[in-house]
Design an enzyme around this catalytic site. Structure first.
Site, PDB file in Angstrom:
ATOM      1  CG  HIS A   2      10.182  30.195  30.674  1.00 10.12           C
ATOM      2  ND1 HIS A   2      10.938  29.572  29.802  1.00 10.12           N
ATOM      3  CD2 HIS A   2      10.550  29.744  32.049  1.00 10.12           C
ATOM      4  CE1 HIS A   2      11.860  28.841  30.525  1.00 10.12           C
ATOM      5  NE2 HIS A   2      11.727  28.878  31.747  1.00 10.12           N
ATOM      6  CD  GLU A  61       6.142  23.144  31.531  1.00  7.33           C
ATOM      7  OE1 GLU A  61       7.369  22.729  30.839  1.00  7.33           O
ATOM      8  OE2 GLU A  61       6.015  24.327  31.160  1.00  7.33           O
ATOM      9  NE  ARG A 120      12.788  31.951  36.403  1.00  4.43           N
ATOM     10  CZ  ARG A 120      12.910  30.588  36.114  1.00  4.43           C
ATOM     11  NH1 ARG A 120      12.232  29.962  35.570  1.00  4.43           N
ATOM     12  NH2 ARG A 120      14.379  29.912  36.063  1.00  4.43           N
ATOM     13  CB  SER A 137      20.759  30.588  32.434  1.00  6.37           C
ATOM     14  OG  SER A 137      20.762  30.325  33.794  1.00  6.37           O
ATOM     15  N   GLY A 162       5.977  10.981  26.868  1.00 14.64           N
ATOM     16  CA  GLY A 162       7.106  12.104  26.979  1.00 14.64           C
ATOM     17  C   GLY A 162       8.569  11.752  27.745  1.00 14.64           C
TER      18      GLY A 162
END
Lengths: 244, 639
Positions: B402, B426, B331, B285, B41
């Site tokens: 997400h 992540e 969020r 965003s 990655g």
């Protein structure tokens, strides 16, 4: 709506390619262009036929993966967008749509609409960086930068490396792409130390991998999905003259 | 339980990392060259780790599936990157950033890791600035910041709405410098098909060259996974279409525990689904919530155009319910509030699955020019996709799958339960708890890659210096290669009728309906059955038209979807196990009378680390108890 697609099919770099015709009957104006190709590919897979290969990833106009010629324009007929952001509402009932890969000697076709753009990486590897080791950076606010310079550097830095500039250019020149990186660093104090070596190395590599020269036609700027300006090329030329 | 050793150093929280770095075992410069490291990655964590390890002198081999490392999906993280610089003198500090992350994550993250992430954030900003990342600046030439959801200070550094792109290009440039020096060898258009273990240690990978179909063996002394998240398990998500879980999943099947898989963040400000053909959802965003006000009509089913609805008939429900944080609630809170309004019949647009994000007041107050400077590219993007001009009409937004907080379990050194296998950014679980605060993903990924892993990996590698270059002729490589080829042949030989993508779409629908923003026991149990049925259908009716020994994107997709079926089962199992509501995981049975998440700290203040037990077998749950020394576990309130 109904559309006729004429798509360039080419099995690999060595084989000969040709246009194939596909009829699409149920295209919704709300689809994105790549979603229309997804629908075609789903059908081809269900018919046990080879789907059309094309590069794509983020589908948000930022990764630079997608790119194809659509009716004579890189990324299609709408200015300042990438193929993934091209909406089918820009097309008309019954229209014929020609879809081709980028065509330039340093971008050989890999398959169908996919071309090899590693030449761009080679140019960046030649000098598109500032040499600083991790952990050795000074406190960020010790480097003061005039807001206007920073904003201008940003405007050059937003290039996504899609290759539309090369595809649009009759000389297959990569000058818009290369000059954007050179400009970004030329405008920032951090980039100045290596400015001479950078411009020499990147320009030399650009020639070596086979891109043509600029003859100020301006097609690159007109077709760039990120609206990178020709002034970058002038700045690169100035940096280049300064370096010799 | 005995299998998890988090290796958190002793001592006060603020000194753990400093002490660790001072005492960690080092590798002699002459030996570094002999040690090989594989990094999978090239996003912020992968490119950062590759370049930092290259600078240190290790021999690095870096892989990505894209045509160029510059295309990794970090490129699309638009809003900004946090750091505890306190340039605005608004009282920010490393401790406050740490506290906001712990609280934002609903006390389900590991304290020591989170503190360290906050601590290295300042170095990250220094480094990117030195690399020439054009962050926004004030007129005096200093760096500018803005505010993000869930916090009350202004600590987010940004480059208009393209911060992720600029940081990623910075990381790509430092990677290029190491490629030029010969310290990093780059392998683009490769996909990791399996991990190779020798004597229980990670020693290499099996990869497929995506251009030729050739199966390759690559050996190393250690393997680092920087492969991002698995949010595309929902099919429609804000992630890149090719993002996947395959490398992490293969590592899981080889013994790496998978932690908190059900913590998948739903982002509140995505462009709503417009049609059934859609391949992904596009994020607007979160920074837009600084100036945009979110509202729905006060009258149910009000179909008037937004601008025709007078002020006193608008319900600014976030400002009403959460007066302290208003439109800048975290969020998960914003997402659930939007769903609640839409489910109650107040949603806007044709589907009713959208709310307004309105800039009218901000434009009136600050002028079009200022708003354009701040968000111009985002407004343009919105107009391109929807055909609506957000300078004149409110944007329509709705939550979307997400960022994944779950991922491979790692200890303080970012090592998985497989010795020599690391997971950063992540792809690991450690820093975000049950919910991620805005602008902390770039921060964590960069911190892991540039500043943390390069230090911790030497502790392991210092014991490996006597291990000679590892040969790919070993039987372990042959075995792993054969297993990978068998898997490919199995998929190719099904010869059914349906495409991999159509299975993915159906799997995503199951996941969204039963394990999306809201979950309950009944739905989760139902989902397990549905996933299993669909998986069986997949292995009977998949079609891949082309052979495996050439560029074959249908094969790539099929492999990823096959892994998603298995991960989906684990994700739902984890969601079923966690009988509480926290952050991104909202179990309907566990909520307060006014609809807020209700945690159960007595029973669930742990990381759920799942061990693979074999095909068709129940995974084994290991618990890492979370101990909070510096903060008190409180009910998270943004009222």
């Amino acid at each position: 709506m109904k559309l006729t697609l004429k798509i360039w099919r080419q099995k690999n770099a060595k084989s000969k390619g040709n246009f194939e015709t596909y009829q699409m009957d149920n295209v919704s104006p709300e689809m994105a262009f790549l979603e229309m190709l997804d629908a075609l590919n789903k059908r081809l897979v269900e018919e046990d036929k080879d789907p059309v290969a094309f590069d794509h990833d983020c589908r948000e106009g930022i990764c630079g993966s997608c790119g194809m010629y659509i009716n004579g324009h890189p990324h299609g007929p709408i200015p300042a967008i990438t193929t993934c952001h091209l909406s089918m509402r820009f097309f008309k009932e019954g229209q014929t749509v020609w879809i081709e890969p980028w065509r330039a000697k340093p971008f050989p076709v890999i398959k169908d609409l996919i071309v090899d753009r590693t030449a761009f990486d080679k140019i960046q590897i030649a000098g598109g960086f500032i040499s600083v080791n991790t952990g050795a950076a000074p406190e960020a606010n010790n480097i003061l930068i005039r807001k206007k310079d920073s904003d201008n550097a940003f405007d050059s830095a937003i290039c996504i490396g899609c290759g539309a500039c090369v595809a649009a250019c009759k000389n297959a020149s990569a000058m818009l792409f290369v000059s954007a990186k050179i400009s970004q660093f030329a405008l920032l104090p951090q980039g100045k130390v290596e400015a001479i070596d950078r411009v020499r190395a990147m320009v030399a590599k650009m020639d070596e991998v086979g891109f043509g020269n600029c003859s100020n036609t301006g097609a690159c700027e007109a077709e760039c999905p990120k609206q990178i300006k020709l002034t970058n090329i002038s700045r690169m030329n100035r940096e280049y003259f300064k370096a010799y | 339980m005995g299998k998890l050793n988090s290796k958190i150093p002793d001592g006060p929280l603020a000194q753990k990392w400093t002490k660790y770095k001072a005492s960690v075992k080092l590798v002699n410069p002459a030996n570094k060259k002999k040690l090989e490291i594989i990094v999978i990655g090239t996003g912020l964590s992968g490119a950062g780790a590759s370049s930092a390890l290259g600078e240190l002198g290790y021999s690095v081999k870096t892989f990505c599936y894209q045509d160029s490392p510059r295309r990794a999906h970090s490129v699309a993280a638009q809003g900004g990157i946090n750091a505890a610089k306190n340039y605005q003198s608004d009282g920010d500090s490393v401790y406050r950033l740490f506290y906001d992350m712990i609280k934002g994550g609903d006390f389900r993250a590991r304290e020591a890791n989170v503190y360290r992430a906050a601590e290295v954030s300042n170095e990250v900003i220094d480094h990117y600035t030195a690399l020439g990342v054009p962050f926004a600046r004030d007129y005096g030439g200093t760096l500018d910041t803005r505010s993000f959801g869930g916090v009350q200070v202004s600590r987010t550094f940004y480059s208009k709405g393209q911060t992720g792109q600029q940081c990623l290009l910075g990381a790509y440039s430092s990677l290029n410098r190491q490629i030029k020096k010969g310290n990093v060898t780059m392998y683009p258009r490769r996909e990791m098909l399996d991990l190779v273990l020798i004597d229980g240690k990670a020693r290499g990978i099996i990869a497929r060259n995506l251009l030729t179909g050739e199966i390759e063996r690559h050996a190393a002394h250690a393997v680092v996974l920087a492969t991002g998240g698995y949010g595309t398990i929902y099919y429609l998500s804000t992630l890149a279409v090719n993002s996947n879980a395959s490398a992490a999943w293969k590592a899981h099947k080889k013994g790496a525990f998978f932690a908190n898989p059900s913590f998948v963040q739903i982002h509140p400000t995505s462009i709503p689904q417009l049609n059934e053909f859609q391949s992904k959802l596009t994020l607007m965003s979160e920074s837009l919530r600084n100036d945009g006000r979110i509202w729905v009509p006060k009258t149910k089913g009000d179909k008037r155009k937004a601008n025709e609805i007078p002020e006193d008939e608008r319900d600014y429900y976030l400002e009403r319910r959460y007066p302290t944080f208003g439109n800048l609630v975290p969020r998960d809170v914003a997402s659930r509030a939007a769903k609640e309004r839409c489910d109650a019949g107040y949603g806007v647009g044709e589907t009713g699955l959208a709310v307004n994000l309105d800039f009218r007041d901000a434009i009136k107050k600050q002028g079009v020019k200022t708003i354009e400077n701040k968000y111009g590219n985002l407004f343009e993007m919105y107009r391109n996709i929807t055909g609506i001009n957000p300078y004149e009409e409110p944007m329509r937004i709705y939550p979307a799958g997400h960022y994944t907080m779950g991922g491979l379990w790692v200890d303080y050194e970012l090592m998985t339960t497989i010795p020599g296998l690391y997971s950063i950014g992540e792809s690991n679980f450690s820093d975000h708890g049950a919910n991620r605060l805005g602008a902390s993903s770039l921060m964590q990924a960069s911190g892991d890659g540039y500043f943390i892993l390069p230090n911790t990996i030497s502790n392991y590698l210092s014991n490996e210096i006597s291990v000679a270059k590892i040969s790919t002729d070993k039987p372990e490589f042959a075995e792993a290669e054969k297993a990978a080829v068998d898997r490919i042949n199995k998929l190719i030989s099904i010869k059914g009728k349906q495409s991999a993508g159509s299975f993915h779409k159906r799997l995503g629908k199951i996941m969204w309906d039963y394990c999306g923003m809201i979950r309950n026991e009944e739905g989760l149990k139902k989902a397990l059955g549905l996933i299993n049925d669909l998986k069986e259908e997949f292995y009977k009716d998949l079609n891949i038209p082309c052979p495996a020994n050439e560029l074959n994107m249908e094969l790539e997709k099929a492999g990823r979807v096959a892994d998603y079926f298995e991960l989906a089962e684990l994700l739902v199992t984890d969601a079923l196990n966690r009988r509480e509501s926290c952050g991104a995981h909202f179990r309907e049975e566990f909520q307060t009378p006014d609809g807020e998440a209700m945690r159960n700290d007595d029973e669930f203040a742990y990381v759920a680390a799942w061990e693979y037990a074999g095909e068709g077998k129940q995974p084994i749950l290991h618990k890492e108890e979370l101990k909070f020394e510096e903060v008190e576990m409180k009910v998270r309130s943004y009222k």
